[in-house]
Design a protein around this motif. Structure first.
Motif, PDB file in Angstrom:
ATOM      1  N   GLY B  89       0.786  -1.232   0.000  1.00  0.00           N
ATOM      2  CA  GLY B  89       0.000   0.000   0.000  1.00  0.00           C
ATOM      3  C   GLY B  89       0.813   1.274   0.000  1.00  0.00           C
ATOM      4  N   GLU B  90       2.148   1.175  -0.084  1.00  0.00           N
ATOM      5  CA  GLU B  90       2.961   2.396  -0.058  1.00  0.00           C
ATOM      6  C   GLU B  90       3.104   2.993  -1.463  1.00  0.00           C
ATOM      7  N   ARG B  91       3.054   4.305  -1.512  1.00  0.00           N
ATOM      8  CA  ARG B  91       3.323   5.020  -2.771  1.00  0.00           C
ATOM      9  C   ARG B  91       4.614   5.807  -2.545  1.00  0.00           C
ATOM     10  N   VAL B  92       5.655   5.368  -3.228  1.00  0.00           N
ATOM     11  CA  VAL B  92       6.991   5.889  -2.938  1.00  0.00           C
ATOM     12  C   VAL B  92       7.487   6.755  -4.096  1.00  0.00           C
ATOM     13  N   SER B 201      -3.751  -4.501 -13.193  1.00  0.00           N
ATOM     14  CA  SER B 201      -3.536  -4.391 -11.742  1.00  0.00           C
ATOM     15  C   SER B 201      -2.288  -5.115 -11.255  1.00  0.00           C
ATOM     16  N   PRO B 202      -1.105  -4.607 -11.625  1.00  0.00           N
ATOM     17  CA  PRO B 202       0.108  -5.237 -11.100  1.00  0.00           C
ATOM     18  C   PRO B 202       0.190  -5.032  -9.597  1.00  0.00           C
ATOM     19  N   ASP B 203       0.902  -5.937  -8.917  1.00  0.00           N
ATOM     20  CA  ASP B 203       1.102  -5.780  -7.473  1.00  0.00           C
ATOM     21  C   ASP B 203       2.103  -4.660  -7.207  1.00  0.00           C
ATOM     22  N   ARG B 225      -6.097   6.257 -11.552  1.00  0.00           N
ATOM     23  CA  ARG B 225      -5.778   4.853 -11.826  1.00  0.00           C
ATOM     24  C   ARG B 225      -4.710   4.346 -10.850  1.00  0.00           C
ATOM     25  N   ILE B 226      -3.699   5.173 -10.596  1.00  0.00           N
ATOM     26  CA  ILE B 226      -2.635   4.761  -9.669  1.00  0.00           C
ATOM     27  C   ILE B 226      -3.221   4.502  -8.286  1.00  0.00           C
ATOM     28  N   MET B 227      -4.141   5.359  -7.870  1.00  0.00           N
ATOM     29  CA  MET B 227      -4.785   5.166  -6.573  1.00  0.00           C
ATOM     30  C   MET B 227      -5.519   3.817  -6.544  1.00  0.00           C
ATOM     31  N   GLU B 228      -6.122   3.471  -7.688  1.00  0.00           N
ATOM     32  CA  GLU B 228      -6.827   2.178  -7.752  1.00  0.00           C
ATOM     33  C   GLU B 228      -5.842   1.018  -7.604  1.00  0.00           C
ATOM     34  N   VAL B 229      -4.662   1.166  -8.271  1.00  0.00           N
ATOM     35  CA  VAL B 229      -3.643   0.113  -8.174  1.00  0.00           C
ATOM     36  C   VAL B 229      -3.238  -0.071  -6.719  1.00  0.00           C
ATOM     37  N   VAL B 230      -3.015   1.060  -6.034  1.00  0.00           N
ATOM     38  CA  VAL B 230      -2.608   0.994  -4.635  1.00  0.00           C
ATOM     39  C   VAL B 230      -3.729   0.399  -3.798  1.00  0.00           C
ATOM     40  N   HIS B 231      -4.959   0.763  -4.141  1.00  0.00           N
ATOM     41  CA  HIS B 231      -6.104   0.248  -3.405  1.00  0.00           C
ATOM     42  C   HIS B 231      -6.157  -1.277  -3.473  1.00  0.00           C
ATOM     43  N   HIS B 232      -5.673  -1.843  -4.592  1.00  0.00           N
ATOM     44  CA  HIS B 232      -5.644  -3.302  -4.737  1.00  0.00           C
ATOM     45  C   HIS B 232      -4.404  -3.880  -4.051  1.00  0.00           C
ATOM     46  N   GLY B 234      -1.344  -2.848  -3.667  1.00  0.00           N
ATOM     47  CA  GLY B 234      -0.104  -2.841  -4.420  1.00  0.00           C
ATOM     48  C   GLY B 234       0.908  -1.846  -3.878  1.00  0.00           C
ATOM     49  N   ILE B 235       1.995  -1.754  -4.611  1.00  0.00           N
ATOM     50  CA  ILE B 235       3.048  -0.778  -4.309  1.00  0.00           C
ATOM     51  C   ILE B 235       3.269   0.044  -5.569  1.00  0.00           C
ATOM     52  N   VAL B 236       3.406   1.339  -5.414  1.00  0.00           N
ATOM     53  CA  VAL B 236       3.768   2.182  -6.552  1.00  0.00           C
ATOM     54  C   VAL B 236       5.093   2.858  -6.230  1.00  0.00           C
ATOM     55  N   MET B 237       6.038   2.775  -7.157  1.00  0.00           N
ATOM     56  CA  MET B 237       7.308   3.492  -7.002  1.00  0.00           C
ATOM     57  C   MET B 237       7.481   4.375  -8.230  1.00  0.00           C
ATOM     58  N   LEU B 238       7.642   5.665  -7.988  1.00  0.00           N
ATOM     59  CA  LEU B 238       7.650   6.653  -9.067  1.00  0.00           C
ATOM     60  C   LEU B 238       8.932   7.478  -8.986  1.00  0.00           C
ATOM     61  N   ALA B 239       9.758   7.398 -10.042  1.00  0.00           N
ATOM     62  CA  ALA B 239      10.967   8.222 -10.100  1.00  0.00           C
ATOM     63  C   ALA B 239      10.656   9.445 -10.950  1.00  0.00           C
ATOM     64  N   THR B 240      10.867  10.624 -10.412  1.00  0.00           N
ATOM     65  CA  THR B 240      10.491  11.826 -11.156  1.00  0.00           C
ATOM     66  C   THR B 240      11.238  13.053 -10.656  1.00  0.00           C
TER      67      THR B 240
END
Lengths: 275, 288
Positions: B89-92, B201-203, B225-232, B234-240
């Motif tokens: 559930g972390e968005r990094v 929906s990747p993990d 959409r990203i929020m939905e992925v996390v809701h399932h 998952g983990i999101v890692m975003l380099a920006t």
């Protein structure tokens, strides 16, 4: 140092490669389809070029040979050269395009952890489909000139030959796909080497030339020679394979697979940094 | 007045050095199918490759005893002794200057780059959006590329047939979907790539920079959409380099510099320091 993704099982080499190949079979087939579509897309004659290209080359050679060297039968010679060109085009393209097979797939390889093998078999597989189309062209050409081989069980060897050809060429494609990105000079050296092999193979030269004692060793040193024999014997001459050709093919295939496996184990995934 | 990060700060963020069992390791033990990332003292050296061996001229010069004025660089340390865990559930957000190791970290997590030292454990199916224009057959149509890219991510053609229309709808590129991808604008490529990468929906979703290439409307939908992925789960890692995007999207920030972890913590805590660093009000210990 290790990488584990628990969504995929980690298996020992070489079981991993076989499992990967099965797991990504859909990708392999789709890439082959994509290669074929993009190769002939926007071309008016499309897949017909698989026949027209070797046929055009064979006719040019046959005209030159018959006019300059007064070769015996123009059409017989055209069929002979065409059959040789089918095998040679496949063999040489698997090497020359195979050199770039990982480089041109960097889009996939830098996007996800996909087994390299999928891209290393891509060129030999799509090339085999083109060759199969060329084979149909050969049968038509033989029918047109009235030289169809006698029907018999020897013709069953032709599809078997296609499998044997693939078995010999896939390890070559693997080896050269790793050499390509590692040594950027390789493409120039290999282009020259392929030209030398072409002139040392009976693609347009008479097979009898190799009976000359000074050239007889070529039958063992050049893998294209047994490949040409294994194709032409049943297809053109209505003969079964000779034991010598099968043994030479088996030695080359075994040796090339050993080198390919060693190369794959040695480089691992490190080749990705060179793409 | 310019602040300075001390060695103690660097140790705090490196959870693997404490020797205590990490939270993600506990998750792995409890439920191996859970989604988590764990790095232990990971070092990745990026070989310079053919450039290291130099030209034919320099090789010949070496034969005649010539010595290069500058030493030949054979590799760069893209990641150095990196230890961290990311839980469900972390968005990094991954921040850092150019060349700090952000993209390398994502590729290493995706299993694309092999590591030289340390252990990497990733639990869950990985979805990636790492480089614009990569992973597409330019002569094939967008619709055909849904299959190529989806299959490359490990999905079956049958599953892709089920979601094809949803991907087409989300990408919203009109009739271009049936045209060769070489006719697409950069934004269209991103829209389609993003739709494919997130539809299934990747993990673990790994995104590198390119997310910003879509237009404003698309970015809003992409955030949803990203929020939905996390809701399932998952983990999101975003380099920006887009700091406002990180502030909106991410709950946690990892700050890299020279392949080392400088800071790892809540966005609200790390972001002011990173901004101060960009303004030159804060220097790293190694630069002081």
């Amino acid at each position: 140092m290790s990488y584990t993704n628990y969504s995929t099982r980690s298996l020992p080499f070489p079981v991993r490669y076989v499992v990967d190949l099965v797991r990504y079979r859909h990708l392999a087939w789709n890439l082959v389809g994509s290669d074929l579509r993009s190769r002939f897309r926007r071309s008016h004659l499309g897949i017909l070029w698989a026949v027209l290209q070797p046929l055009g080359f064979s006719l040019i050679i046959a005209v030159v040979w018959s006019q300059v060297f007064k070769a015996a039968s123009f059409m017989t010679f055209t069929v002979y050269v065409y059959s040789g060109m089918l095998v040679w085009d496949y063999f040489s393209q698997c090497i020359s395009i195979g050199l770039d097979s990982l480089m041109s797939s960097r889009g996939y390889l830098k996007q996800a952890r996909i087994p390299f093998l999928i891209f290393q078999v891509r060129v030999p597989l799509s090339g085999l489909v083109v060759m199969a189309c060329g084979l149909i062209g050969l049968v038509v050409l033989m029918a047109v000139v009235g030289q169809l081989p006698p029907l018999g069980p020897h013709l069953l060897l032709v599809p078997l030959f296609m499998g044997m050809l693939l078995l010999l060429v896939v390890p070559l494609s693997i080896i050269f796909s790793i050499i390509g990105p590692s040594f950027r000079d390789a493409r120039y050296i290999i282009a020259l080497a392929l030209q030398a092999v072409f002139f040392l193979s009976p693609v347009m030269l008479d097979r009898a030339v190799l009976h000359n004692p000074s050239l007889s060793m070529l039958q063992y040193l050049n893998p294209v020679i047994p490949l040409l024999d294994l194709f032409r014997d049943p297809m053109l001459h209505g003969l079964f394979w000779s034991r010598q050709d099968v043994i030479v093919w088996a030695c080359w295939t075994g040796g090339l697979w050993a080198i390919a496996m060693w190369t794959m184990v040695r480089t691992g995934r490190k080749i990705i940094f060179a793409l | 007045m310019a602040g300075q990060l001390r060695a103690e700060d660097l140790r705090i963020v490196s959870s693997g050095e404490t020797g205590e069992p990490s939270e993600s390791r506990e998750i792995l033990r409890r439920d191996p199918q859970s989604c988590a990332i764990e790095l232990e003292n990971v070092t990745l050296r990026y070989p310079i490759g053919p450039f290291a061996s130099g030209s034919l001229k320099s090789s010949l010069m070496r034969v005649f005893g010539h010595r290069e004025d500058t030493p030949v660089v054979e590799y760069v340390d893209a990641l150095r002794n990196l230890s961290l865990t990311v839980n469900l559930g972390e968005r990094v957000g991954i921040l850092g200057r150019n060349g700090s190791g952000k993209s390398t970290l994502l590729r290493m997590l995706a299993g694309i780059y092999p590591v030289n030292q340390g252990k990497v454990r990733v639990v869950g199916q990985i979805g990636t959006l790492l480089e614009l224009g990569l992973g597409f057959e330019t002569e094939s149509t967008g619709r055909e590329n849904i299959y190529y890219r989806g299959i490359a991510m490990g999905h079956s053609p049958a599953r892709l047939r089920e979601v094809e229309q949803e991907i087409v709808d989300f990408a919203d590129i009109g009739e271009f979907i049936d045209l060769p991808m070489r006719t697409y604008s950069a934004g269209m490529g991103v829209r389609l790539g993003f739709a494919i990468s997130t539809q299934l929906s990747p993990d673990v979703l790994l995104i590198d920079e390119i997310f910003g290439a879509g237009d404003a409307t698309f970015q809003e939908r992409a955030l949803k959409r990203i929020m939905e992925v996390v809701h399932h789960a998952g983990i999101v890692m975003l380099a920006t380099h887009d700091l406002s995007l990180v502030e909106r999207l991410c709950t946690r920030v990892i700050w890299l510099d020279g392949g080392q972890l400088i800071r790892d913590g809540a966005t609200a805590a790390v972001m002011p320091q990173f901004k101060a660093f960009l303004r030159g009000e804060l220097t790293l210990e190694s630069e002081a």
